[in-house]
Scaffold this motif. Structure first.
Motif, PDB file in Angstrom:
ATOM      1  N   LEU A   1      26.312  47.081  42.715  1.00 59.42           N
ATOM      2  CA  LEU A   1      26.033  47.071  41.004  1.00 59.42           C
ATOM      3  C   LEU A   1      26.474  45.265  40.614  1.00 59.42           C
ATOM      4  CD1 LEU A   1      26.160  48.737  38.680  1.00 59.42           C
ATOM      5  CD2 LEU A   1      28.526  49.076  38.688  1.00 59.42           C
ATOM      6  N   VAL A   2      27.512  44.795  41.041  1.00 60.53           N
ATOM      7  CA  VAL A   2      27.608  43.260  40.577  1.00 60.53           C
ATOM      8  C   VAL A   2      26.353  42.442  41.022  1.00 60.53           C
ATOM      9  CG1 VAL A   2      28.815  41.063  41.551  1.00 60.53           C
ATOM     10  CG2 VAL A   2      30.353  43.544  41.435  1.00 60.53           C
TER      11      VAL A   2
ATOM     12  N   GLU B   1      37.798  50.901  44.820  1.00 57.53           N
ATOM     13  CA  GLU B   1      38.318  49.961  43.547  1.00 57.53           C
ATOM     14  C   GLU B   1      39.112  48.948  44.023  1.00 57.53           C
ATOM     15  OE1 GLU B   1      39.583  48.802  39.258  1.00 57.53           O
ATOM     16  OE2 GLU B   1      39.331  51.024  39.796  1.00 57.53           O
ATOM     17  N   TYR B   2      40.478  49.421  44.531  1.00 59.80           N
ATOM     18  CA  TYR B   2      41.518  48.756  44.668  1.00 59.80           C
ATOM     19  C   TYR B   2      41.150  47.796  46.000  1.00 59.80           C
ATOM     20  CZ  TYR B   2      46.107  47.359  46.569  1.00 59.80           C
ATOM     21  OH  TYR B   2      46.945  46.677  46.881  1.00 59.80           O
TER      22      TYR B   2
ATOM     23  N   ALA C   1      33.451  49.011  35.764  1.00 59.06           N
ATOM     24  CA  ALA C   1      32.387  49.876  36.681  1.00 59.06           C
ATOM     25  C   ALA C   1      33.262  51.064  37.129  1.00 59.06           C
ATOM     26  CB  ALA C   1      31.831  49.055  37.434  1.00 59.06           C
ATOM     27  N   ALA C   2      34.148  50.827  37.611  1.00 56.28           N
ATOM     28  CA  ALA C   2      34.843  52.068  38.459  1.00 56.28           C
ATOM     29  C   ALA C   2      35.373  52.882  37.603  1.00 56.28           C
ATOM     30  CB  ALA C   2      36.202  51.391  39.479  1.00 56.28           C
ATOM     31  N   ALA C   3      35.956  52.578  36.375  1.00 63.10           N
ATOM     32  CA  ALA C   3      36.457  53.785  35.473  1.00 63.10           C
ATOM     33  C   ALA C   3      35.249  54.574  35.068  1.00 63.10           C
ATOM     34  CB  ALA C   3      36.846  52.792  34.360  1.00 63.10           C
TER      35      ALA C   3
ATOM     36  N   MET D   1      36.679  37.443  35.587  1.00 66.55           N
ATOM     37  CA  MET D   1      35.588  38.099  35.303  1.00 66.55           C
ATOM     38  C   MET D   1      35.026  39.242  36.011  1.00 66.55           C
ATOM     39  SD  MET D   1      32.225  36.352  33.596  1.00 66.55           S
ATOM     40  CE  MET D   1      33.006  35.660  31.992  1.00 66.55           C
ATOM     41  N   LEU D   2      34.856  38.794  37.205  1.00 69.28           N
ATOM     42  CA  LEU D   2      34.731  39.730  38.285  1.00 69.28           C
ATOM     43  C   LEU D   2      35.320  40.990  38.421  1.00 69.28           C
ATOM     44  CD1 LEU D   2      32.374  40.156  40.334  1.00 69.28           C
ATOM     45  CD2 LEU D   2      33.588  38.592  41.994  1.00 69.28           C
TER      46      LEU D   2
END
Length: 168
Positions: A9-10, A116-117, A104-106, A96-97
């Motif tokens: 996604l990034v 995500e962590y 995105a993870a939310a 920002m990243l």
């Protein structure tokens, strides 16, 4: 295991992330020296990071990171970017990243929270190393610019002023 979906996604959003980063660096008075850099230079640096994040996190060695970011630090030193602004620009990029990853993870299920962590931790560790190597490169650049050119001798005078005298 790092979330490959978030890394993809990034990479897929590298253009948007790069543009947002450039706008923020150009807007912020704490990165005023960056305002004089070319759009191409800033874009190249941002795209390199965002497009290749997965590689940097998983397969690139410390040696590759060291080479890339020491060169970055030397380059910014040569361009006259104050070190504090270099650090602040890297922190803008990191924050920002991380914000993008959180957003995105939310949108996904709670099952992706551990991934995500882990990705956020890996990104933080990546930036810690990048900042260290950028600092080492910046210091090397500063030392190189303080060295006298061939054929000159640097003389330190009282009060720490340095003058250059031709070797005769």
């Amino acid at each position: 295991m790092i979330s490959q979906r978030l890394i993809r996604l990034v990479a897929q959003n590298a253009d948007r992330l790069s543009n947002d980063l450039i706008v923020e660096v150009r807007r912020d008075p704490r990165t005023a020296a960056y305002h004089k850099l070319s759009e191409e230079d800033l874009d190249e640096r941002a795209h390199d990071l965002f497009r290749n994040l997965g590689q940097w996190l998983s397969s690139r060695t410390e040696f590759a990171l060291q080479n890339r970011y020491e060169a970055f630090g030397r380059r910014r030193c040569k361009e006259g970017i104050p070190f504090s602004q270099l650090l602040f620009a890297l922190n803008i990029s990191k924050n920002m990243l991380l914000s993008f990853i959180r957003g995105a993870a939310a949108a996904e299920s709670a099952s992706e929270l551990p991934l995500e962590y882990e990705l956020s931790l890996s990104i933080t560790q990546f930036y810690d190393k990048a900042i260290y190597h950028a600092a080492a490169g910046y210091e090397a650049g500063a030392r190189a610019s303080a060295e006298p050119p061939p054929g000159e001798l640097a003389v330190t005078l009282p009060g720490n002023e340095v003058t250059r005298k031709p070797l005769s």
